[in-house]
Design a protein around this motif. Structure first.
Motif, PDB file in Angstrom:
ATOM      1  N   ASP A  84       0.805  -1.229   0.000  1.00 41.32           N
ATOM      2  CA  ASP A  84       0.000   0.000   0.000  1.00 41.32           C
ATOM      3  C   ASP A  84       0.837   1.280   0.000  1.00 41.32           C
ATOM      4  OD1 ASP A  84      -2.294  -1.578   0.157  1.00 41.32           O
ATOM      5  OD2 ASP A  84      -2.315  -1.531   2.355  1.00 41.32           O
ATOM      6  N   VAL A  85       2.152   1.153   0.187  1.00 38.91           N
ATOM      7  CA  VAL A  85       2.999   2.328   0.393  1.00 38.91           C
ATOM      8  C   VAL A  85       2.848   3.351  -0.720  1.00 38.91           C
ATOM      9  CG1 VAL A  85       5.391   3.142   0.443  1.00 38.91           C
ATOM     10  CG2 VAL A  85       4.695   1.240   1.902  1.00 38.91           C
ATOM     11  N   HIS A  86       2.992   2.952  -1.961  1.00 36.96           N
ATOM     12  CA  HIS A  86       2.978   3.923  -3.063  1.00 36.96           C
ATOM     13  C   HIS A  86       1.612   4.580  -3.236  1.00 36.96           C
ATOM     14  CE1 HIS A  86       7.100   3.326  -4.170  1.00 36.96           C
ATOM     15  NE2 HIS A  86       6.919   2.025  -4.171  1.00 36.96           N
ATOM     16  N   ALA A  87       0.547   3.829  -3.058  1.00 36.12           N
ATOM     17  CA  ALA A  87      -0.788   4.422  -3.171  1.00 36.12           C
ATOM     18  C   ALA A  87      -1.028   5.427  -2.046  1.00 36.12           C
ATOM     19  CB  ALA A  87      -1.857   3.330  -3.147  1.00 36.12           C
ATOM     20  N   VAL A  88      -0.645   5.062  -0.837  1.00 39.69           N
ATOM     21  CA  VAL A  88      -0.871   5.951   0.309  1.00 39.69           C
ATOM     22  C   VAL A  88       0.008   7.196   0.203  1.00 39.69           C
ATOM     23  CG1 VAL A  88      -0.723   6.163   2.820  1.00 39.69           C
ATOM     24  CG2 VAL A  88      -1.664   4.076   1.797  1.00 39.69           C
ATOM     25  N   VAL A  89       1.278   7.028  -0.156  1.00 38.62           N
ATOM     26  CA  VAL A  89       2.137   8.207  -0.272  1.00 38.62           C
ATOM     27  C   VAL A  89       1.620   9.130  -1.372  1.00 38.62           C
ATOM     28  CG1 VAL A  89       3.947   7.498  -1.916  1.00 38.62           C
ATOM     29  CG2 VAL A  89       4.531   8.955  -0.021  1.00 38.62           C
ATOM     30  N   GLY A  90       1.077   8.572  -2.437  1.00 42.05           N
ATOM     31  CA  GLY A  90       0.497   9.396  -3.500  1.00 42.05           C
ATOM     32  C   GLY A  90      -0.654  10.240  -2.990  1.00 42.05           C
ATOM     33  N   GLU A  91      -1.523   9.641  -2.200  1.00 43.51           N
ATOM     34  CA  GLU A  91      -2.648  10.390  -1.635  1.00 43.51           C
ATOM     35  C   GLU A  91      -2.168  11.470  -0.673  1.00 43.51           C
ATOM     36  OE1 GLU A  91      -6.412   8.420  -0.450  1.00 43.51           O
ATOM     37  OE2 GLU A  91      -5.268   6.558  -0.796  1.00 43.51           O
ATOM     38  N   VAL A  92      -1.187  11.124   0.157  1.00 42.70           N
ATOM     39  CA  VAL A  92      -0.683  12.071   1.150  1.00 42.70           C
ATOM     40  C   VAL A  92       0.004  13.253   0.464  1.00 42.70           C
ATOM     41  CG1 VAL A  92       0.980  12.376   3.035  1.00 42.70           C
ATOM     42  CG2 VAL A  92      -0.515  10.356   2.997  1.00 42.70           C
ATOM     43  N   VAL A  93       0.832  12.983  -0.523  1.00 44.44           N
ATOM     44  CA  VAL A  93       1.506  14.064  -1.249  1.00 44.44           C
ATOM     45  C   VAL A  93       0.479  14.938  -1.963  1.00 44.44           C
ATOM     46  CG1 VAL A  93       3.049  14.570  -3.199  1.00 44.44           C
ATOM     47  CG2 VAL A  93       3.726  12.902  -1.460  1.00 44.44           C
ATOM     48  N   ASP A  94      -0.508  14.319  -2.575  1.00 45.17           N
ATOM     49  CA  ASP A  94      -1.551  15.073  -3.259  1.00 45.17           C
ATOM     50  C   ASP A  94      -2.311  15.963  -2.283  1.00 45.17           C
ATOM     51  OD1 ASP A  94      -3.099  15.668  -5.655  1.00 45.17           O
ATOM     52  OD2 ASP A  94      -4.724  14.553  -4.682  1.00 45.17           O
ATOM     53  N   GLU A  95      -2.538  15.473  -1.090  1.00 44.37           N
ATOM     54  CA  GLU A  95      -3.277  16.229  -0.081  1.00 44.37           C
ATOM     55  C   GLU A  95      -2.438  17.350   0.532  1.00 44.37           C
ATOM     56  OE1 GLU A  95      -5.888  17.533   2.960  1.00 44.37           O
ATOM     57  OE2 GLU A  95      -6.228  16.538   1.061  1.00 44.37           O
ATOM     58  N   LEU A  96      -1.223  17.036   0.958  1.00 43.18           N
ATOM     59  CA  LEU A  96      -0.409  17.992   1.707  1.00 43.18           C
ATOM     60  C   LEU A  96       0.417  18.921   0.817  1.00 43.18           C
ATOM     61  CD1 LEU A  96       0.848  15.677   4.590  1.00 43.18           C
ATOM     62  CD2 LEU A  96      -1.112  17.245   4.598  1.00 43.18           C
ATOM     63  N   GLU A  97       0.707  18.504  -0.427  1.00 41.80           N
ATOM     64  CA  GLU A  97       1.508  19.274  -1.377  1.00 41.80           C
ATOM     65  C   GLU A  97       2.768  19.867  -0.739  1.00 41.80           C
ATOM     66  OE1 GLU A  97      -1.139  22.059  -3.388  1.00 41.80           O
ATOM     67  OE2 GLU A  97      -1.481  20.519  -4.911  1.00 41.80           O
ATOM     68  N   PRO A  98       3.647  19.020  -0.196  1.00 42.27           N
ATOM     69  CA  PRO A  98       4.881  19.551   0.372  1.00 42.27           C
ATOM     70  C   PRO A  98       5.702  20.235  -0.721  1.00 42.27           C
ATOM     71  CG  PRO A  98       4.762  17.145   0.568  1.00 42.27           C
ATOM     72  CD  PRO A  98       3.555  17.583  -0.150  1.00 42.27           C
ATOM     73  N   PRO A  99       6.290  21.395  -0.439  1.00 43.40           N
ATOM     74  CA  PRO A  99       6.917  22.193  -1.493  1.00 43.40           C
ATOM     75  C   PRO A  99       8.138  21.560  -2.151  1.00 43.40           C
ATOM     76  CG  PRO A  99       7.357  23.141   0.659  1.00 43.40           C
ATOM     77  CD  PRO A  99       6.349  22.060   0.860  1.00 43.40           C
ATOM     78  N   LEU A 100       8.823  20.627  -1.487  1.00 44.22           N
ATOM     79  CA  LEU A 100       9.996  20.024  -2.105  1.00 44.22           C
ATOM     80  C   LEU A 100       9.683  18.728  -2.844  1.00 44.22           C
ATOM     81  CD1 LEU A 100      12.839  20.787   0.459  1.00 44.22           C
ATOM     82  CD2 LEU A 100      11.767  22.248  -1.262  1.00 44.22           C
ATOM     83  N   ASN A 101       8.433  18.291  -2.811  1.00 38.49           N
ATOM     84  CA  ASN A 101       8.010  17.183  -3.669  1.00 38.49           C
ATOM     85  C   ASN A 101       7.696  17.770  -5.036  1.00 38.49           C
ATOM     86  OD1 ASN A 101       7.284  15.894  -0.885  1.00 38.49           O
ATOM     87  ND2 ASN A 101       7.103  14.235  -2.372  1.00 38.49           N
ATOM     88  N   LEU A 102       8.390  17.312  -6.049  1.00 46.53           N
ATOM     89  CA  LEU A 102       8.173  17.852  -7.390  1.00 46.53           C
ATOM     90  C   LEU A 102       7.359  16.916  -8.263  1.00 46.53           C
ATOM     91  CD1 LEU A 102      11.701  19.407  -8.005  1.00 46.53           C
ATOM     92  CD2 LEU A 102       9.624  20.498  -7.139  1.00 46.53           C
ATOM     93  N   LYS A 103       7.248  15.667  -7.846  1.00 47.93           N
ATOM     94  CA  LYS A 103       6.421  14.701  -8.574  1.00 47.93           C
ATOM     95  C   LYS A 103       5.228  14.337  -7.713  1.00 47.93           C
ATOM     96  CE  LYS A 103      10.183  12.613 -11.176  1.00 47.93           C
ATOM     97  NZ  LYS A 103      10.922  11.393 -11.455  1.00 47.93           N
ATOM     98  N   GLY A 104       4.100  14.132  -8.359  1.00 45.23           N
ATOM     99  CA  GLY A 104       2.908  13.706  -7.642  1.00 45.23           C
ATOM    100  C   GLY A 104       2.112  14.844  -7.033  1.00 45.23           C
ATOM    101  N   VAL A 105       2.540  16.082  -7.265  1.00 46.75           N
ATOM    102  CA  VAL A 105       1.768  17.225  -6.777  1.00 46.75           C
ATOM    103  C   VAL A 105       1.162  17.946  -7.974  1.00 46.75           C
ATOM    104  CG1 VAL A 105       3.037  17.579  -4.632  1.00 46.75           C
ATOM    105  CG2 VAL A 105       3.846  18.671  -6.693  1.00 46.75           C
TER     106      VAL A 105
END
Length: 195
Positions: A150-171
């Motif tokens: 489940d790691v990749h699916a959950v991290v995708g949802e979390v990144v999409d939700e939180l939009e951390p500024p240093l994540n450049l993919k998945g936001v």
């Protein structure tokens, strides 16, 4: 967190986002306290670091800079590599921090061969050590265990939700100023083949 978007997240992702935005621990505490299980990690910065990074005018949650996946182990290289000198070329988090702190920390690039095809940049050993010291002083790590499948699916949802500024993919809207700074350093590290 955006409550409208949270309503569409799976319960597992909602719980993970809440855990990751809670107070983190220093890198040294993380090394002694984390279990060797699959999961998701987040890196947050103190207020002084937010100002140094030029992020005080950027809207994001809880000083959370970056969220990543550790599908094998939270104690594995997925997290540790971000905090080790000599790893900037292979760490998206370190490259982003280096781009934002380049002048502030007086960092220096490793020159590339003319015509090099690499799309990444690396730092000199002294610059690597300065970046690592800064990270250990100003950043914290939070983790949450997640089943490996489940790691990749959950991290995708979390990144999409939180939009951390240093994540450049998945936001949805990556921070363009950071992308431009990283491109500039990559170009500076690669001299022209005509020189």
């Amino acid at each position: 967190m955006n409550t409208a978007a949270t309503a569409t997240m799976t319960p597992q992702a909602t719980d993970a986002a809440a855990a990751l935005t809670a107070a983190g621990v220093s890198y040294e505490e993380y090394l002694t306290g984390v279990d060797a299980v699959p999961g998701i990690f987040a890196v947050a910065a103190d207020d002084a670091a937010i100002a140094q990074l030029g992020l005080d005018a950027v809207a994001f949650e809880d000083n959370l800079l970056y969220v990543g996946a550790a599908p094998t182990s939270l104690l594995g290289r997925d997290v540790r590599g971000h905090f080790h000198s000599g790893r900037t070329e292979s760490s998206t988090l370190r490259r982003s921090l280096a781009a934002l702190l380049f002048d502030e920390l007086d960092l220096a690039l490793v020159p590339r061969s003319p015509g090099s095809r690499t799309v990444k940049f690396a730092l000199t050993p002294d610059a690597e050590d300065r970046l690592t010291a800064w990270m250990k002083e100003h950043l914290t790590v939070s983790t949450v265990a997640v089943d490996a499948g489940d790691v990749h699916a959950v991290v995708g949802e979390v990144v999409d939700e939180l939009e951390p500024p240093l994540n450049l993919k998945g936001v949805a809207h990556p921070w363009e100023a950071l992308i431009e700074k990283r491109r500039r350093l990559t170009a500076e590290a690669r001299p022209s083949a005509t020189l």
